[in-house]
Design a protein around this motif. Sequence first.
Motif, PDB file in Angstrom:
ATOM      1  N   HIS A  92       0.866  -1.275  -0.026  1.00  0.00           N
ATOM      2  CA  HIS A  92      -0.173   0.001  -0.024  1.00  0.00           C
ATOM      3  C   HIS A  92       0.828   1.140   0.037  1.00  0.00           C
ATOM      4  O   HIS A  92       0.730   2.171  -0.620  1.00  0.00           O
ATOM      5  CB  HIS A  92      -0.998  -0.100   1.413  1.00  0.00           C
ATOM      6  N   ARG A  93       1.952   1.255   0.809  1.00  0.00           N
ATOM      7  CA  ARG A  93       2.930   2.484   0.787  1.00  0.00           C
ATOM      8  C   ARG A  93       3.426   2.513  -0.447  1.00  0.00           C
ATOM      9  O   ARG A  93       3.784   3.626  -1.030  1.00  0.00           O
ATOM     10  CB  ARG A  93       4.048   2.208   1.786  1.00  0.00           C
ATOM     11  N   ILE A  94       3.726   1.293  -1.244  1.00  0.00           N
ATOM     12  CA  ILE A  94       4.739   1.610  -2.460  1.00  0.00           C
ATOM     13  C   ILE A  94       3.571   2.215  -3.523  1.00  0.00           C
ATOM     14  O   ILE A  94       3.820   3.168  -4.091  1.00  0.00           O
ATOM     15  CB  ILE A  94       4.873   0.112  -2.901  1.00  0.00           C
ATOM     16  N   ARG A  95       2.290   1.740  -3.432  1.00  0.00           N
ATOM     17  CA  ARG A  95       1.345   2.381  -4.096  1.00  0.00           C
ATOM     18  C   ARG A  95       1.039   3.863  -4.038  1.00  0.00           C
ATOM     19  O   ARG A  95       0.859   4.500  -5.176  1.00  0.00           O
ATOM     20  CB  ARG A  95      -0.068   1.591  -4.276  1.00  0.00           C
ATOM     21  N   GLN A  96       1.123   4.373  -2.803  1.00  0.00           N
ATOM     22  CA  GLN A  96       0.925   5.721  -2.796  1.00  0.00           C
ATOM     23  C   GLN A  96       2.190   6.431  -3.270  1.00  0.00           C
ATOM     24  O   GLN A  96       1.918   7.755  -3.542  1.00  0.00           O
ATOM     25  CB  GLN A  96       0.915   6.060  -1.089  1.00  0.00           C
ATOM     26  N   ARG A  97       3.274   5.876  -3.553  1.00  0.00           N
ATOM     27  CA  ARG A  97       4.515   6.792  -4.178  1.00  0.00           C
ATOM     28  C   ARG A  97       4.680   6.527  -5.604  1.00  0.00           C
ATOM     29  O   ARG A  97       5.597   6.714  -6.307  1.00  0.00           O
ATOM     30  CB  ARG A  97       5.653   6.161  -3.302  1.00  0.00           C
ATOM     31  N   LEU A  98       3.812   5.503  -6.416  1.00  0.00           N
ATOM     32  CA  LEU A  98       4.204   5.315  -7.621  1.00  0.00           C
ATOM     33  C   LEU A  98       2.904   5.917  -8.385  1.00  0.00           C
ATOM     34  O   LEU A  98       1.843   5.987  -8.265  1.00  0.00           O
ATOM     35  CB  LEU A  98       3.716   3.717  -7.276  1.00  0.00           C
ATOM     36  N   GLY A  99       3.767   6.169  -9.517  1.00  0.00           N
ATOM     37  CA  GLY A  99       3.073   6.512 -11.008  1.00  0.00           C
ATOM     38  C   GLY A  99       3.207   5.480 -12.008  1.00  0.00           C
ATOM     39  O   GLY A  99       4.471   5.069 -12.154  1.00  0.00           O
ATOM     40  N   TYR A 100       2.290   5.071 -12.708  1.00  0.00           N
ATOM     41  CA  TYR A 100       2.445   3.697 -13.576  1.00  0.00           C
ATOM     42  C   TYR A 100       1.709   4.356 -14.871  1.00  0.00           C
ATOM     43  O   TYR A 100       0.498   4.553 -14.878  1.00  0.00           O
ATOM     44  CB  TYR A 100       1.750   2.541 -12.965  1.00  0.00           C
ATOM     45  N   GLN A 101       2.226   4.305 -15.914  1.00  0.00           N
ATOM     46  CA  GLN A 101       1.633   4.548 -17.377  1.00  0.00           C
ATOM     47  C   GLN A 101       1.954   3.102 -17.932  1.00  0.00           C
ATOM     48  O   GLN A 101       2.918   2.863 -18.530  1.00  0.00           O
ATOM     49  CB  GLN A 101       2.357   5.608 -18.210  1.00  0.00           C
ATOM     50  N   PRO A 102       0.636   2.464 -18.103  1.00  0.00           N
ATOM     51  CA  PRO A 102       1.004   1.038 -18.689  1.00  0.00           C
ATOM     52  C   PRO A 102       1.115   1.106 -20.304  1.00  0.00           C
ATOM     53  O   PRO A 102       0.597   2.470 -20.811  1.00  0.00           O
ATOM     54  CB  PRO A 102      -0.462   0.313 -18.494  1.00  0.00           C
ATOM     55  N   GLN A 103       1.542   0.157 -21.098  1.00  0.00           N
ATOM     56  CA  GLN A 103       1.514   0.380 -22.563  1.00  0.00           C
ATOM     57  C   GLN A 103       0.096   0.725 -23.192  1.00  0.00           C
ATOM     58  O   GLN A 103       0.173   1.464 -24.017  1.00  0.00           O
ATOM     59  CB  GLN A 103       2.192  -1.072 -23.020  1.00  0.00           C
ATOM     60  N   GLU A 104      -0.945   0.082 -22.552  1.00  0.00           N
ATOM     61  CA  GLU A 104      -2.145  -0.041 -23.251  1.00  0.00           C
ATOM     62  C   GLU A 104      -3.236   0.444 -22.130  1.00  0.00           C
ATOM     63  O   GLU A 104      -3.778  -0.661 -21.406  1.00  0.00           O
ATOM     64  CB  GLU A 104      -2.606  -1.033 -23.934  1.00  0.00           C
ATOM     65  N   PRO A 105      -3.267   1.589 -21.616  1.00  0.00           N
ATOM     66  CA  PRO A 105      -4.038   1.936 -20.360  1.00  0.00           C
ATOM     67  C   PRO A 105      -5.611   1.714 -20.728  1.00  0.00           C
ATOM     68  O   PRO A 105      -5.960   1.534 -21.858  1.00  0.00           O
ATOM     69  CB  PRO A 105      -4.066   3.505 -20.433  1.00  0.00           C
ATOM     70  N   GLY A 106      -6.230   1.214 -19.916  1.00  0.00           N
ATOM     71  CA  GLY A 106      -7.642   0.888 -19.668  1.00  0.00           C
ATOM     72  C   GLY A 106      -8.473   2.124 -19.595  1.00  0.00           C
ATOM     73  O   GLY A 106      -8.828   2.547 -18.501  1.00  0.00           O
ATOM     74  N   PHE A 107      -8.794   2.750 -20.860  1.00  0.00           N
ATOM     75  CA  PHE A 107      -9.687   4.103 -20.431  1.00  0.00           C
ATOM     76  C   PHE A 107     -11.271   3.862 -20.635  1.00  0.00           C
ATOM     77  O   PHE A 107     -11.574   2.873 -21.191  1.00  0.00           O
ATOM     78  CB  PHE A 107      -9.483   5.063 -21.910  1.00  0.00           C
TER      79      PHE A 107
END
Length: 181
Positions: free
Chosen positions: A31-46
């Motif tokens: 949970h602490r990792i996810r609070q500090r993380l930004g992630y741009q996947p190759q194919e975002p699910g919009f």
Amino acid sequence: TLLRIVGTALAPTSGSVRVGGLDPADPEERHRIRQRLGYQPQEPGFYPSFTAFDFVDYVAVLKEIGDRSARRDEVRRVLQKVGLSDRMHTKIRKLSGGMRQRVALAQALLGRPSVLLLDEPTSGLDPEQRLRFRQLASEAADGGTVLLSTHLTEDVTALCPRVVVMHEGAIRFDGSPDALA
């Protein structure tokens, strides 16, 4: 696979990983990792019926970013950073591929993450947008870590002081991008 493991979306089948000294296998640390993380996947699910603003705001809610006013200020900040201030109220389905990539980058930049994971972030961007992306990634790397997966060597040489090439889970190269030329 590595980005998904570091991004806590996938558990490793063997070995272990640490993100900022934290273990993603531990629920509290994950949970602490996810609070500090930004992630741009190759194919975002919009959600195609969302506007760019609505989508980034939705992700900001998921990232537990402050009260409504502060959250919306942050959404406007990241959309402005990626050059979409004038298109923030356009439905995602009406945006070009490059603009969708910039929406994906905007949501990854929410909250000024200390770890930014970018999977093929420049696909669909024109040359001018790629230069802007490089500038944003460089800014994000100041005081943080950017992990970039790309097949575009010009992005690597322009951005990365260190390159690690992996194949089938093993490191095949670790060094300066100049050594790849």
